[in-house]
Design an enzyme around this catalytic site. Sequence first.
Site, PDB file in Angstrom:
ATOM      1  N   ARG A  16     -56.346 -54.706 104.738  1.00  0.00           N
ATOM      2  CA  ARG A  16     -55.981 -55.188 103.388  1.00  0.00           C
ATOM      3  C   ARG A  16     -55.708 -54.153 102.519  1.00  0.00           C
ATOM      4  O   ARG A  16     -56.693 -52.571 102.583  1.00  0.00           O
ATOM      5  CB  ARG A  16     -57.535 -55.484 102.188  1.00  0.00           C
ATOM      6  N   LYS A  48     -60.643 -45.614  99.595  1.00  0.00           N
ATOM      7  CA  LYS A  48     -61.983 -46.414  99.152  1.00  0.00           C
ATOM      8  C   LYS A  48     -63.089 -44.475  98.918  1.00  0.00           C
ATOM      9  O   LYS A  48     -62.756 -43.848  99.712  1.00  0.00           O
ATOM     10  CB  LYS A  48     -62.860 -47.155 100.107  1.00  0.00           C
TER      11      LYS A  48
HETATM   12  C1  8Y4 Z   1     -59.737 -46.874  94.390  1.00  0.00           C
HETATM   13  C2  8Y4 Z   1     -59.255 -48.454  94.290  1.00  0.00           C
HETATM   14  C3  8Y4 Z   1     -60.930 -47.533  95.356  1.00  0.00           C
HETATM   15  C4  8Y4 Z   1     -60.098 -49.764  95.031  1.00  0.00           C
HETATM   16  C5  8Y4 Z   1     -61.166 -48.022  96.094  1.00  0.00           C
HETATM   17  C6  8Y4 Z   1     -60.816 -49.380  95.346  1.00  0.00           C
HETATM   18  C7  8Y4 Z   1     -62.712 -54.966 100.193  1.00  0.00           C
HETATM   19  C8  8Y4 Z   1     -61.951 -56.408  99.664  1.00  0.00           C
HETATM   20  C9  8Y4 Z   1     -62.003 -54.991  97.987  1.00  0.00           C
HETATM   21  C10 8Y4 Z   1     -62.926 -54.865 101.533  1.00  0.00           C
HETATM   22  C11 8Y4 Z   1     -62.232 -57.515 101.340  1.00  0.00           C
HETATM   23  C12 8Y4 Z   1     -61.285 -51.813  96.833  1.00  0.00           C
HETATM   24  C13 8Y4 Z   1     -61.707 -57.079  96.730  1.00  0.00           C
HETATM   25  C14 8Y4 Z   1     -62.940 -52.408  96.781  1.00  0.00           C
HETATM   26  N1  8Y4 Z   1     -62.593 -54.364  99.114  1.00  0.00           N
HETATM   27  N2  8Y4 Z   1     -61.832 -57.359  99.957  1.00  0.00           N
HETATM   28  N3  8Y4 Z   1     -62.436 -56.076  97.683  1.00  0.00           N
HETATM   29  N4  8Y4 Z   1     -62.700 -56.241 102.456  1.00  0.00           N
HETATM   30  N5  8Y4 Z   1     -62.214 -58.616 102.272  1.00  0.00           N
HETATM   31  N6  8Y4 Z   1     -61.885 -50.109  95.791  1.00  0.00           N
HETATM   32  O1  8Y4 Z   1     -62.641 -53.792 102.230  1.00  0.00           O
HETATM   33  O2  8Y4 Z   1     -60.778 -51.815  96.740  1.00  0.00           O
HETATM   34  S1  8Y4 Z   1     -62.095 -54.096  96.454  1.00  0.00           S
END
Ligand code: 8Y4
Length: 280
Positions: free
Chosen positions: A257, A223
């Site tokens: 996750r 992130k």
């Molecule tokens: C690169 C790729 C950098 C993806 C950032 C990201 C969470 C979530 C996401 C979380 C839960 C993400 C769907 C954001 N984050 N679900 N989802 N908790 N429960 N960004 O922290 O991965 S998406």
Amino acid sequence: MLLRARQFEFQFPRPTLIMGIVNVTPDSFSDGGRFFETDRAVAHACTLAAQGADLLDIGGESTRPGAEPVSEAEELRRVIPVIERLAAEMPTPVSVDTVKPAVARAALQAGACLVNDIAANRDDDAMWRVVAEAGAGYVCMHMQGTPQTMQANPVYADVCREVGEFFGDRLRRLEECGVTPEQVVLDVGIGFGKTLEHNLQLLAGLRRFTCWQRPLLLGVSRKSFIGKLLGAETPERLPASLACAALAVANGVQIIRTHDVAETVQAVRMTEAMLERQTK
Ligand code: 8Y4
């Protein structure tokens, strides 16, 4: 402590569950068509399961800050064929990453057991009625604002206190809709309407959220707050993601996750081996 998610039951304490991320979003480089997209997502899910994923989180809508919303029909076309195949071909429990009650309902019918709802700050109860009816698991994630606006200017007097109050309020409202506490996982929502400082305070304060007697999930993988603290680009954020996972496990988080399942399994198993031997 027990987590019920349809036919699956997880009794805690137990080794940390690793939730592998499977995005079913069109690849801008190769327009291979729907079958190709489904195959690619299923193959990736199989790889993550072989690396030790305990859960597979299937999502068809990007939730990055400012990302374009996806229609219900398009989201269904993306995720349902993947969930059907995974549920039929693999023993690994499948969760659906969606904010749309109709997508959640179809995903549960297709064999998903858990709904990962990043919009648990919703004010209507349609999603919760779907979860109640299926006896599904439910990840209740804190977000301030919406994915379109959340990073504009997040403000909290005390982020840990406010997220804790959100959990208490949602556990009560979920139960009013027929979702028992045993179905609920709590998640502070790292990066969702939070500054770098807010994210760090939540990570430092994770222990506080164990008071709800529910499993805690954490998503930090790659992130942008890591980039903000350390100046690392997305592919270089693995070591910091693993440091967060290790500290989270030491502070009572039960589900991580992640995109990087093999590496996270290793970091978490090492952390658990040390915690087992820790004397007060
Ligand atoms: C690169 C790729 C950098 C993806 C950032 C990201 C969470 C979530 C996401 C979380 C839960 C993400 C769907 C954001 N984050 N679900 N989802 N908790 N429960 N960004 O922290 O991965 S998406």
